[in-house]
Scaffold this active site. Structure first.
Site, PDB file in Angstrom:
ATOM      1  N   GLU A 154       0.837  -1.201   0.000  1.00  0.00           N
ATOM      2  CA  GLU A 154       0.000   0.000   0.000  1.00  0.00           C
ATOM      3  C   GLU A 154       0.878   1.260   0.000  1.00  0.00           C
ATOM      4  OE1 GLU A 154      -2.925  -0.276   3.111  1.00  0.00           O
ATOM      5  OE2 GLU A 154      -4.167  -1.598   1.903  1.00  0.00           O
ATOM      6  N   GLU A 176      -6.263  -7.886  -0.518  1.00  0.00           N
ATOM      7  CA  GLU A 176      -6.659  -7.858   0.897  1.00  0.00           C
ATOM      8  C   GLU A 176      -8.120  -7.491   1.018  1.00  0.00           C
ATOM      9  OE1 GLU A 176      -4.584  -5.190   3.506  1.00  0.00           O
ATOM     10  OE2 GLU A 176      -2.629  -5.672   2.673  1.00  0.00           O
TER      11      GLU A 176
HETATM   12  C1  GAL Z   1      -4.119  -2.598   5.022  1.00  0.00           C
HETATM   13  C2  GAL Z   1      -2.668  -3.027   5.130  1.00  0.00           C
HETATM   14  C3  GAL Z   1      -2.498  -4.264   5.986  1.00  0.00           C
HETATM   15  C4  GAL Z   1      -3.319  -4.158   7.232  1.00  0.00           C
HETATM   16  C5  GAL Z   1      -4.762  -3.941   6.841  1.00  0.00           C
HETATM   17  C6  GAL Z   1      -5.704  -3.868   8.027  1.00  0.00           C
HETATM   18  O1  GAL Z   1      -4.216  -1.234   4.834  1.00  0.00           O
HETATM   19  O2  GAL Z   1      -2.103  -3.261   3.875  1.00  0.00           O
HETATM   20  O3  GAL Z   1      -1.123  -4.402   6.306  1.00  0.00           O
HETATM   21  O4  GAL Z   1      -2.862  -3.098   8.002  1.00  0.00           O
HETATM   22  O5  GAL Z   1      -4.877  -2.739   6.160  1.00  0.00           O
HETATM   23  O6  GAL Z   1      -7.028  -3.660   7.615  1.00  0.00           O
END
Ligand code: GAL
Length: 689
Positions: free
Chosen positions: A150, A307
């Site tokens: 990110e 994710e």
């Molecule tokens: C994203 C990030 C992850 C984790 C996740 C939690 O922004 O890439 O490492 O922090 O959020 O929701």
């Protein structure tokens, strides 16, 4: 582009074995296999362990973890591990720390505490990439490379002296000389003329509004600096390895400052992270928008969901857990909209650290839980959907989206703070969602010729070439809608003179002489009985037909909605902010005029999307309601198995995917498997809970 498709739809999570004693690792692999997991992202935040001191690398633990995963048949998306520098970097090089606009230093202790323009960070991070790539380029588990994480999530804007120097270099590159910069920034205003490059700075905290073009250019520069890190790591990986390269974008209405349309060409795999907003009562609609936008960034082709969450996150004020079945509906909605992989953050819920209350595939309570049972069920679903890999999503409608228009529209000192970029975007996309019509969210420079309808919400800043392209699209027979506060400025944020909406005035056959924004809470009525708020404008028609006018408010009798026949098509203009029922009705009229149809006729709250390959099509039906849904569909249902002969029954909260034989699949006759006589197309109830 390197090919990233496996035999199956990718399924997995961020995996952080270093947070756990090694005894846990074997159980991890065993549970992954049970869940059907086939891909994990490893090493994302491992820099401090992999390189405990500058130039001293320790890979033993990662060797053992990757070997174990490989022995278990789990593939790896290996991180370059540059996402967050180790404490030693700032300790030795405090100049690598980022600063806010007011000079506040952002210290280590969280994550991503580095200045994106720091040459020291760049050098140290690339040394790490070289070491990691050199060691694991041929590891059989590694099928993909994951650059950083990110990029720009927490450090996108840095105002330190190092950044100021980099900003000046970027400006010299863009403008060549100071005269051009002064002209673009309109520095004749407020005594801002620059006579020496050294006088130019990022828009640091100032006594009042900073120059808008200075702000806009700083946003462009900042996105480019993050992109430069991506490209530097990508170049190294391309040289040293053979696997496809990705990084996780954050496409959605919550992340504004990274111009992903310009980044897409830098990766082999467009990957996205998406999290629900717990306060949103209908988060599935915003999810669909993010997915449709990710597909637009990916040029319409498949993409990877890198994710999302199995249940609650930890970073919102009230972190609401997902209800039974919601995980499955969310994941399969992404697949419906083009994702060929579904990954989560993270595999095992942490015991310690800032994210210990974030959900995971294996919760603190272990595998005997609703979440892990749903994770296993989803693994089986994705295995059953392997055949949809590589297919594309049907979309007759395009919504134009430009990060620069977003940045420009929301700069300070504007007519109304109530005009926000995402507002009409989400309203129009939501109306399409409710109508069962899928839209690609694309950059205005995209090829529009194959769409029946194009929507341009709040396209405040627009380039001449993009405005011309919309005109040509309409002339050739397309239908377009432009909403208020569009076409107002050029790429320098200079007003297009002669009346609003500047760039689109001729296309729309209207000319606005003055904006009349409404007070907070004020609304107006239109003569067709609808209500609107936030915005009105003193509009004259110049060739357009009037479809509705204001009945009251500051401009009674003035047109609010118009339609202009242009060439073989028509361009509609909406000069006010309609309420949701009226927005839905307007979108229905536009769809009817343009001949764009839903993927299937479905009850309210039932999401329908179609994916299509050269010789097949699949209808995804996601029932977000509490009642059984019935749809007219014929084909093989892939999740529960069975044949539906003219009627598909989808129980409350369930999902069905039908390989179609005809009907909804359009004009093409599609081959079908032999009907499995008599098997009912009714699905399991949510047995996972
Ligand atoms: C994203 C990030 C992850 C984790 C996740 C939690 O922004 O890439 O490492 O922090 O959020 O929701």
């Amino acid at each position: 582009m390197r090919n990233w498709h496996g035999e199956r739809i990718w399924y997995g999570a961020d995996y952080n074995p270093e947070q756990w004693p090694e005894e846990t690792w074997a159980e991890d692999v065993e549970l992954m296999r049970r869940a059907g997991v086939n891909l994990v992202s490893v090493g994302i935040f491992s820099w401090a362990l992999l390189e405990p001191a500058p130039g001293r690398f320790e890979f033993d633990w990662l060797d053992r973890s990757l070997d174990l995963l490989h022995d278990g048949g789990i593939s790896v998306d290996l991180a370059t591990a540059t996402a967050s520098p180790p404490p030693w970097l700032a300790h030795r090089h405090p100049e690598t720390l980022p600063r806010r606009a007011d000079g506040t230093v952002l210290w280590p202790g969280g994550r991503q505490a580095y200045c994106p323009s720091s040459p020291v960070f760049r050098e140290r991070s690339l040394a790490l990439v070289e070491a990691v790539a050199g060691r694991y380029a041929d590891h059989p588990a590694v099928v993909m490379w994951h650059v950083s994480n990110e990029l720009g999530c927490h450090n996108v804007h840095c105002y330190c002296d190092v950044s100021a120097d980099a900003f000046r270099r970027w400006l010299r590159e863009r403008y060549g000389d100071l005269d051009a910069l002064n002209a673009a920034w309109g520095t004749a205003f407020w005594s801002q003329r620059y006579h020496d490059w050294a006088e130019v700075n990022p828009p640091r905290t100032a006594p009042t509004f900073a120059n808008p073009t200075q702000q806009l250019d700083f946003l462009r520069f900042s996105s480019d600096e993050q992109r430069a890190q991506l490209r530097a790591e990508r170049d190294l990986l391309t040289r040293l390895t053979t696997q496809p390269v990705t990084t996780n974008f954050m496409i959605g209405t919550g992340i504004k400052y990274l111009d992903y349309h310009s980044w897409a060409a830098d990766v082999d795999v467009v990957a996205n992270d998406h999290y629900l907003t717990a306060a949103d009562p209908q988060p599935q609609v915003n999810l669909a928008l993010a997915a449709d936008h990710t597909r637009g960034v990916a040029g319409g082709g498949p993409w990877l969901l890198m994710e999302h969450s199995t249940s609650a996150v930890n970073w919102q004020p009230r972190n609401v857990a997902k209800t039974p079945g919601q995980l499955r509906r969310n994941s399969l909605a992404h697949v419906a909209r083009g994702a060929d992989g579904v990954l989560f953050f993270q595999w095992r819920a942490s015991r310690a650290g800032a994210e210990k209350f974030h959900s995971a595939l294996v919760p603190h309570a272990g595998p005997e839980t609703k979440v892990f049972r749903e994770v296993c069920r989803l693994g089986a679903d994705l295995a059953a959907l392997a055949e949809v890999r590589g297919s594309r999503v049907d979309a007759d409608v395009a919504i134009l989206f430009d990060y620069e228009a977003w940045w420009g529209a929301e700069l300070d000192s504007h007519p109304s703070v109530d005009v926000t970029y995402a507002d009409r975007l989400t309203a129009l996309h939501g109306a399409l969602w409710r109508a069962g019509v899928t839209a690609d969210v694309v950059h205005p420079s995209a090829d529009l010729s194959h769409y029946r309808l194009v929507l341009a919400p709040t396209l405040y800043l627009v380039r001449d070439a993009d405005a011309d392209a919309l005109r040509r699209y309409v002339e050739a027979g397309g239908t377009a809608l432009v909403t208020y506060f569009s076409g107002i400025v050029d790429e320098h944020d200079h007003i297009r003179l002669g009346g609003y909406p500047g760039a689109f005035r001729d296309l729309l056959g209207v000319r606005t002489e003055e904006f009349f924004p409404l007070r907070a809470g004020e609304s107006v009525r239109l003569d067709d009985g609808t209500t609107a708020d936030v915005w009105t404008e003193w509009l004259h028609t110049e060739g357009a037909e009037i479809l509705a006018s204001y009945a009251d408010g500051p401009l009674p009798g003035v047109p609010a909605l118009t339609r202009h026949a242009v060439g073989a098509g028509a361009a509609w203009y909406l000069g006010t902010r309609l309420d949701q029922p009226a927005t839905d009705r307007l979108v229905a009229r536009l769809l009817a005029e343009a001949g764009a149809r839903p993927a299937a006729t479905a009850p309210e709250g039932v999401e329908v999307v179609r994916r299509r390959s050269a010789d097949r099509s699949w209808l995804f039906v996601i029932n977000h309601t509490g009642a059984e849904a019935r749809l007219a569909v014929t084909g093989a249902e892939l999740l529960a198995g069975g044949w539906c002969d003219g009627e598909l029954v989808v129980p409350a909260g369930e999902v069905a995917v039908v390989r179609e034989t005809s009907g909804g699949a359009g004009d093409r006759a599609l081959p079908s498997g032999p009907p499995d006589a008599g098997a009912p197309a009714v699905h399991r109830t949510t047995d996972a809970v």
